[in-house]
Design a protein around this motif. Structure first.
Motif, mmCIF file in Angstrom:
data_model
loop_
_atom_site.group_PDB
_atom_site.id
_atom_site.type_symbol
_atom_site.label_atom_id
_atom_site.label_comp_id
_atom_site.label_asym_id
_atom_site.label_seq_id
_atom_site.Cartn_x
_atom_site.Cartn_y
_atom_site.Cartn_z
ATOM 1 N N UNK A 145 13.851 -17.652 -14.506
ATOM 2 C CA UNK A 145 13.703 -16.655 -13.446
ATOM 3 C C UNK A 145 14.883 -16.725 -12.479
ATOM 4 N N UNK A 146 15.285 -17.934 -12.097
ATOM 5 C CA UNK A 146 16.376 -18.087 -11.122
ATOM 6 C C UNK A 146 17.703 -17.635 -11.700
ATOM 7 N N UNK A 147 17.938 -17.933 -12.962
ATOM 8 C CA UNK A 147 19.157 -17.460 -13.613
ATOM 9 C C UNK A 147 19.175 -15.934 -13.646
ATOM 10 N N UNK A 148 18.031 -15.333 -13.947
ATOM 11 C CA UNK A 148 17.943 -13.871 -13.942
ATOM 12 C C UNK A 148 18.230 -13.314 -12.552
ATOM 13 N N UNK A 149 17.753 -14.019 -11.531
ATOM 14 C CA UNK A 149 17.993 -13.587 -10.146
ATOM 15 C C UNK A 149 19.489 -13.595 -9.834
#
Length: 295
Positions: free
Chosen positions: A35-39
């Motif tokens: 999720x954080x990488x996608x953010x």
């Protein structure tokens, strides 16, 4: 098959995709990492890694704070970006400095909510009335071992040594990736035996201890737990607070912080120091030693 490693001049999206493909398998919290990488890709994906500066990240942090994001959330975002760049420096020989290094915000002392014995008894009584037959055993195991929610729900029969009253977790089952041995008292052992008996009665023979009546693993217990807490009239109490209750009861009973650290599986005693204030009697006993001195 040989893969092409990214360069510092590649976009952040290209870099993070490569990092996720190669490094994620060795990390805990894969969903949060994804999720954080996608953010980061959504925010700055088209920017070359070399164009990400300490100043731009500082501006990002202040923007997130103004938007009302907690220091913990911002720190998690920064830590994953920093870890990815450090990985590239260490493993892919990138000759750059890490602009995210050390850009962490101060975290205020976290909440510490634990049950009194009366509250725990009340909660267990309402858990017995739950439509989720496994809830009461889950709570008993959490209160008497301090195990995390995922550690309990993913617990396998092979991990349990009933004869020696121990649970053996390997590195893939713990938060810090280290093996851990968890001693079982009678309450915890009875909860385990209750689950095994229930599974056998229902003709279920899965590898997990916590199984649904259809034989599938229990993966979510929040709804049943929240309902039991509400019906018991207990306020501001979450599943993770069962772990706090375990530690708090031990400290109040005179168990030392290093012992509690080992039982909780903390890496250092610093993480366990949040419970130190619950042992005022021991502190009074310590200073009372000075009363024996003649001065």
């Amino acid at each position: 098959m040989q893969i092409d490693l990214p360069e510092p001049t590649d976009t952040l999206s290209t870099f993070l995709d490569a990092y996720h493909a190669t490094a994620a398998r060795d990390q805990k919290g894969k969903h949060r990492l994804k999720w954080t990488i996608s953010y980061w890709k959504t925010k700055y994906g088209d920017i070359p890694v070399t164009d990400i500066t300490r100043r731009s990240l500082s501006q990002h942090i202040e923007t997130r704070r103004i938007a009302g994001k907690s220091n913990s959330t911002i720190n998690r975002e920064i830590s994953i970006l920093s870890a990815s760049i450090n990985y590239a420096i260490r493993r892919w020989a990138w000759n750059i400095s890490n602009p995210a290094s050390g850009l962490y915000l101060k975290i205020p002392e976290g909440r510490l909510r634990w049950l009194t014995q009366a509250e725990a008894k009340n909660l267990l009584q309402h858990a017995k009335q739950s439509k989720a037959p496994h809830l009461v055993d889950f709570i008993q195991l959490a209160l008497n071992t301090g195990m995390r929610r995922t550690e309990i729900l993913k617990l396998e029969i092979r991990n349990i040594d009933q004869q020696n009253k121990k649970i053996h977790l390997d590195g893939t089952q713990t938060k810090n990736g280290k093996r851990r041995v968890i001693p079982l008292n009678d309450h915890a052992l009875k909860a385990i035996q209750s689950r095994i008996a229930s599974n056998t009665q229902n003709g279920k023979t899965g590898t997990r201890l916590f199984l649904q009546s259809n034989g599938r693993p229990v993966v979510q217990i929040n709804t049943a737990f929240t309902n039991a807490v509400r019906e018991a009239g207990i306020e501001d109490f979450r599943i993770h607070d069962l772990r706090h209750t375990f530690a708090s009861w031990l400290v109040q009973s005179g168990v030392t912080l290093p012992e509690v650290r080992d039982l909780l599986g903390h890496a250092t005693v610093k993480q366990t120091e949040r419970y130190a204030h619950l042992a005022p009697g021991l502190l009074h006993k310590a200073v009372a030693i000075l009363d024996t001195l003649d001065f």
